[in-house]
Design an enzyme around this catalytic site. Structure first.
Site, PDB file in Angstrom:
ATOM      1  N   LYS A 114       2.067   1.857  -5.182  1.00 20.84           N
ATOM      2  CA  LYS A 114       2.673   1.244  -6.379  1.00 20.84           C
ATOM      3  C   LYS A 114       1.795   1.450  -7.607  1.00 20.84           C
ATOM      4  O   LYS A 114       2.289   1.718  -8.700  1.00 20.84           O
ATOM      5  CB  LYS A 114       2.860  -0.273  -6.159  1.00 20.84           C
ATOM      6  CG  LYS A 114       3.795  -0.619  -5.029  1.00 20.84           C
ATOM      7  CD  LYS A 114       3.864  -2.113  -4.801  1.00 20.84           C
ATOM      8  CE  LYS A 114       2.601  -2.714  -4.231  1.00 20.84           C
ATOM      9  NZ  LYS A 114       2.244  -2.294  -2.869  1.00 20.84           N
TER      10      LYS A 114
ATOM     11  N   HIS B  37      -4.741  -1.809  -5.674  1.00 16.73           N
ATOM     12  CA  HIS B  37      -3.923  -0.725  -6.227  1.00 16.73           C
ATOM     13  C   HIS B  37      -4.840   0.386  -6.722  1.00 16.73           C
ATOM     14  O   HIS B  37      -5.749   0.137  -7.511  1.00 16.73           O
ATOM     15  CB  HIS B  37      -3.062  -1.236  -7.385  1.00 16.73           C
ATOM     16  CG  HIS B  37      -2.028  -2.237  -6.958  1.00 16.73           C
ATOM     17  ND1 HIS B  37      -1.142  -2.820  -7.819  1.00 16.73           N
ATOM     18  CD2 HIS B  37      -1.736  -2.746  -5.735  1.00 16.73           C
ATOM     19  CE1 HIS B  37      -0.352  -3.659  -7.151  1.00 16.73           C
ATOM     20  NE2 HIS B  37      -0.705  -3.633  -5.882  1.00 16.73           N
TER      21      HIS B  37
ATOM     22  N   ASP C 184       0.809  -1.226   0.000  1.00 17.53           N
ATOM     23  CA  ASP C 184       0.000   0.000   0.000  1.00 17.53           C
ATOM     24  C   ASP C 184       0.838   1.269   0.000  1.00 17.53           C
ATOM     25  O   ASP C 184       0.437   2.300   0.556  1.00 17.53           O
ATOM     26  CB  ASP C 184      -0.977   0.011   1.200  1.00 17.53           C
ATOM     27  CG  ASP C 184      -1.826  -1.235   1.231  1.00 17.53           C
ATOM     28  OD1 ASP C 184      -2.213  -1.693   0.147  1.00 17.53           O
ATOM     29  OD2 ASP C 184      -2.090  -1.751   2.335  1.00 17.53           O
TER      30      ASP C 184
ATOM     31  N   GLN D  84       2.167  -6.419  -3.364  1.00 15.61           N
ATOM     32  CA  GLN D  84       2.684  -6.637  -2.006  1.00 15.61           C
ATOM     33  C   GLN D  84       4.035  -5.923  -1.840  1.00 15.61           C
ATOM     34  O   GLN D  84       4.258  -4.919  -2.494  1.00 15.61           O
ATOM     35  CB  GLN D  84       2.788  -8.134  -1.684  1.00 15.61           C
ATOM     36  CG  GLN D  84       1.455  -8.806  -1.452  1.00 15.61           C
ATOM     37  CD  GLN D  84       0.704  -9.135  -2.717  1.00 15.61           C
ATOM     38  OE1 GLN D  84       1.238  -9.761  -3.612  1.00 15.61           O
ATOM     39  NE2 GLN D  84      -0.539  -8.740  -2.806  1.00 15.61           N
TER      40      GLN D  84
HETATM   41  P1  GDP Z   1      -0.568   0.145  -3.594  1.00 15.08           P
HETATM   42  O1  GDP Z   1      -1.200  -1.088  -3.065  1.00 15.08           O
HETATM   43  O2  GDP Z   1       0.897   0.204  -3.307  1.00 15.08           O
HETATM   44  O3  GDP Z   1      -0.853   0.379  -5.056  1.00 15.08           O
HETATM   45  O4  GDP Z   1      -1.211   1.366  -2.801  1.00 15.08           O
HETATM   46  P2  GDP Z   1      -2.776   1.569  -2.443  1.00 15.08           P
HETATM   47  O5  GDP Z   1      -3.479   2.033  -3.650  1.00 15.08           O
HETATM   48  O6  GDP Z   1      -3.307   0.400  -1.713  1.00 15.08           O
HETATM   49  O7  GDP Z   1      -2.672   2.723  -1.359  1.00 15.08           O
HETATM   50  C1  GDP Z   1      -2.110   3.966  -1.638  1.00 15.08           C
HETATM   51  C2  GDP Z   1      -3.143   5.077  -1.361  1.00 15.08           C
HETATM   52  O8  GDP Z   1      -2.486   6.336  -1.279  1.00 15.08           O
HETATM   53  C3  GDP Z   1      -4.166   5.219  -2.475  1.00 15.08           C
HETATM   54  O9  GDP Z   1      -5.391   5.615  -1.916  1.00 15.08           O
HETATM   55  C4  GDP Z   1      -3.583   6.319  -3.342  1.00 15.08           C
HETATM   56  O10 GDP Z   1      -4.576   7.027  -4.084  1.00 15.08           O
HETATM   57  C5  GDP Z   1      -2.971   7.220  -2.308  1.00 15.08           C
HETATM   58  N1  GDP Z   1      -1.754   7.949  -2.740  1.00 15.08           N
HETATM   59  C6  GDP Z   1      -0.730   7.494  -3.494  1.00 15.08           C
HETATM   60  N2  GDP Z   1       0.259   8.428  -3.541  1.00 15.08           N
HETATM   61  C7  GDP Z   1      -0.162   9.475  -2.797  1.00 15.08           C
HETATM   62  C8  GDP Z   1       0.444  10.728  -2.429  1.00 15.08           C
HETATM   63  O11 GDP Z   1       1.553  11.061  -2.799  1.00 15.08           O
HETATM   64  N3  GDP Z   1      -0.306  11.547  -1.618  1.00 15.08           N
HETATM   65  C9  GDP Z   1      -1.571  11.211  -1.196  1.00 15.08           C
HETATM   66  N4  GDP Z   1      -2.219  12.065  -0.411  1.00 15.08           N
HETATM   67  N5  GDP Z   1      -2.143  10.037  -1.528  1.00 15.08           N
HETATM   68  C10 GDP Z   1      -1.453   9.181  -2.297  1.00 15.08           C
HETATM   69  P1  IMO Z   2      -0.738  -4.346  -2.202  1.00 14.78           P
HETATM   70  O1  IMO Z   2      -0.289  -4.905  -3.522  1.00 14.78           O
HETATM   71  C1  IMO Z   2      -0.927  -4.757   2.138  1.00 14.78           C
HETATM   72  C2  IMO Z   2      -0.828  -8.829   3.755  1.00 14.78           C
HETATM   73  C3  IMO Z   2      -2.082  -9.219   4.507  1.00 14.78           C
HETATM   74  C4  IMO Z   2      -1.500 -10.190   5.516  1.00 14.78           C
HETATM   75  C5  IMO Z   2      -0.420 -10.907   4.723  1.00 14.78           C
HETATM   76  C6  IMO Z   2      -0.854 -12.247   4.151  1.00 14.78           C
HETATM   77  O2  IMO Z   2      -2.044  -3.637  -2.263  1.00 14.78           O
HETATM   78  O3  IMO Z   2       0.342  -3.561  -1.557  1.00 14.78           O
HETATM   79  P2  IMO Z   2      -2.492 -12.903   2.160  1.00 14.78           P
HETATM   80  O4  IMO Z   2      -3.935 -12.600   1.929  1.00 14.78           O
HETATM   81  O5  IMO Z   2      -1.583 -12.386   1.096  1.00 14.78           O
HETATM   82  O6  IMO Z   2      -2.226 -14.344   2.460  1.00 14.78           O
HETATM   83  O7  IMO Z   2      -2.123 -12.118   3.518  1.00 14.78           O
HETATM   84  O8  IMO Z   2      -0.081 -10.038   3.648  1.00 14.78           O
HETATM   85  N1  IMO Z   2      -1.038  -8.332   2.378  1.00 14.78           N
HETATM   86  C7  IMO Z   2      -1.029  -7.034   2.038  1.00 14.78           C
HETATM   87  N2  IMO Z   2      -0.921  -5.929   2.796  1.00 14.78           N
HETATM   88  N3  IMO Z   2      -1.010  -4.636   0.801  1.00 14.78           N
HETATM   89  C8  IMO Z   2      -1.079  -5.730   0.028  1.00 14.78           C
HETATM   90  O9  IMO Z   2      -1.046  -5.687  -1.323  1.00 14.78           O
HETATM   91  C9  IMO Z   2      -1.137  -7.012   0.642  1.00 14.78           C
HETATM   92  N4  IMO Z   2      -1.241  -8.272   0.181  1.00 14.78           N
HETATM   93  C10 IMO Z   2      -1.158  -9.064   1.250  1.00 14.78           C
HETATM   94  O10 IMO Z   2      -2.680  -8.105   5.112  1.00 14.78           O
HETATM   95  O11 IMO Z   2      -0.855  -9.481   6.549  1.00 14.78           O
HETATM   96 MG    MG Z   3      -2.740  -1.707  -1.807  1.00 14.98          MG
END
Ligand code: GDP
Ligand code: IMO
Ligand code: MG
Length: 451
Positions: free
Chosen positions: A19, A44, A16, A229
């Site tokens: 990416k 994502h 999170d 991840q």
């Molecule tokens: P990922 O799993 O690595 O793709 O990340 P996620 O999408 O799960 O979580 C990242 C969150 O942060 C999302 O809600 C994005 O829209 C938000 N986000 C990403 N970059 C920025 C930033 O630079 N500033 C702010 N405020 N939000 C961001």
């Molecule tokens: P993105 O790509 C955050 C965590 C789960 C748990 C552990 C194992 O959005 O960054 P699983 O369901 O994979 O067997 O769970 O891994 N986990 C993540 N945490 N972002 C993710 O993906 C995750 N994918 C798995 O919360 O701790």
């Molecule tokens: Mg994520």
């Protein structure tokens, strides 16, 4: 010599980090965009034409019509989530999905019984991992056990698919019966018929992806890999057993995407200016928060530091909605990620949010080293799951916070304190911060061309 035009985006901490956002930006001039590992446990977020696309399986690069997007053989694919996602993307006006989305025939399928098993294994554990319950571990376990169902299997005659599912579920069905889960016992005829129909629906997507990849490399077209991840969730390199069941580091990502390492051009490690984790496991810089043992937010208490970060950063899981655990930026982990994944540049997202956190709390902190077993160290120690001793963060503190608005387009435009923070991270991690996230949208990004 092989052309080198592959950009890999990987998570540097526990997921999170943003990416999806940077992968989509990199996809703007790419030909192929590939998801390589994990499954619908990933969430994502891509902002496309001011619309939020929360994606679990399809690479965010699908938003750009010149791309071909690939779901690689290292992914585990939940078809019901995929169907929803394709329908949603079509509704958002994304063109030509049928011809631009390709799924490797070797990709393994997450079936409903994998999700039931995920829930069961978690419920039986003394110390649950806190999985997303998306069936990820059981799908990879079946793959390793050579009883997995692959996309190619969905194209077999129906009776052959049914037979494979019967073979795959012999032991699983006994496990369900032994745990009074008769309702989960697999009806192989019914499931086989259903997934055979899914195969029929998806037959134009299922393909041999290698020729596409080889051609792109030969023609020196840009390939972007959207990692899922993150480093500390890696099955081999993370905090085992509090990890996922795939290999999100660069080497695992290359393998899951069917890419040759020689063609790799650049690795972008993604992190946030503060850190977060969902699920259980060590988190050295974690801050106290009003969350109970099941991860529920306890209302009506004075907000603690962790609550403030979570609320200002909107840190609730894209996949499960769970409140994320929050803490300060941890540089020793970056030092370790730099070597294990070979990170060239860092993308540091949420610098805007950290400024707001600083304004609210009056300070921000960054962990630059740890005290561990009486010594100061600059990397993540290997044995903490054995010793149970969490390294103690050594912090640098910056007084105050900052505001980053949409006029901040260059590094020089950033407030001095924000630049100071970036410099501390660069020095402590040894990784140049080339990209800085200043908001969720794709143009909320500072790119330092001089780096
Ligand atoms: P990922 O799993 O690595 O793709 O990340 P996620 O999408 O799960 O979580 C990242 C969150 O942060 C999302 O809600 C994005 O829209 C938000 N986000 C990403 N970059 C920025 C930033 O630079 N500033 C702010 N405020 N939000 C961001
Ligand atoms: P993105 O790509 C955050 C965590 C789960 C748990 C552990 C194992 O959005 O960054 P699983 O369901 O994979 O067997 O769970 O891994 N986990 C993540 N945490 N972002 C993710 O993906 C995750 N994918 C798995 O919360 O701790
Ligand atoms: Mg994520």
């Amino acid at each position: 010599m092989m052309n080198k035009n592959i950009t890999i985006i990987v998570g540097a901490k526990w997921g999170d980090e943003g990416k999806g956002k940077i992968a989509a930006i990199e996809a703007q001039n790419a030909k192929l965009v590939i998801r390589a590992t994990g499954g619908s446990n990933a969430g994502h977020t891509v902002i496309y034409k001011e619309q939020k696309l929360p994606l679990h399986l399809v690479p965010g690069g699908i938003a750009y019509p010149q791309t071909t997007c690939i779901i690689g053989p290292g992914v585990v694919l939940d078809l019901e989530v995929l169907f929803e996602e394709i329908a949603f993307l079509k509704k958002c006006g994304i063109p030509d999905i049928e011809s631009r989305l390709k799924i490797s025939g070797r990709t393994h399928v997450t079936l409903p019984y994998h999700k039931d098993l995920d829930g069961l294994y978690e419920s039986l554990k003394n110390k649950p991992v806190g999985t997303t319950k998306r069936g990820i571990g059981p799908t990879y376990a079946d793959k390793s056990n050579r009883i997995g169902i692959r996309m190619y299997d969905l194209l077999l005659p129906e009776d052959e698919l049914i037979h494979k599912i019967e073979e795959a579920t012999k032991v699983h069905n006994q496990v369900f019966k032994a745990n009074n889960m008769e309702n989960c016992v697999v009806d192989c005829q019914k499931l086989g018929k259903q997934y055979h129909e899914y195969g029929e629906t998806l037959k134009n997507y299922i393909t041999d992806i290698e020729p596409l990849i080889f051609n792109s490399i030969k023609n020196n077209e840009k390939i972007v890999v959207e990692g899922a991840q993150a480093f500390r969730l890696d099955l081999d390199h993370g905090d085992y057993p509090m990890v996922t069941s795939s290999h999100p580091v660069v080497s695992g990502t290359l393998c899951g995407a069917a890419l040759p390492a020689q063609a790799l051009n650049v690795v972008i490690g993604v992190d946030k200016a503060y850190n977060s984790r969902v699920g259980n496991g060590p988190f050295p810089t974690e801050l106290p928060a009003s969350i109970d043992e099941n991860g529920n937010v306890i209302k009506d208490t004075t907000p603690l530091e962790g609550d403030i970060i979570r609320d200002l950063g909107h840190e609730y899981g894209t996949t499960t909605g769970r409140p994320r655990r929050c803490g300060w930026m941890d540089c020793p982990i970056l030092c370790s990620a730099k070597y294990t994944s070979g990170i060239d540049y860092l993308c540091l997202n949420h610098l805007d949010t950290l400024g707001e956190i600083g304004k609210k709390l009056g300070y921000v902190k960054v962990c630059t080293s740890y005290m561990y077993k009486g010594e100061k160290i600059h990397h993540y120690p290997d044995d903490i799951m054995v010793t149970g001793e969490i390294p103690e963060p050594v912090y640098e503190t910056l007084e105050g916070g900052w505001t980053i608005d949409s006029s901040c387009k260059k590094y020089e435009d950033l407030p001095e304190l924000a630049k100071k923070f970036v410099e501390i991270v660069e020095k402590a991690s040894g990784i140049p911060v080339k990209y800085i996230g200043t908001g969720p949208a794709s143009d909320d990004l500072i790119v330092r061309e001089d780096i």
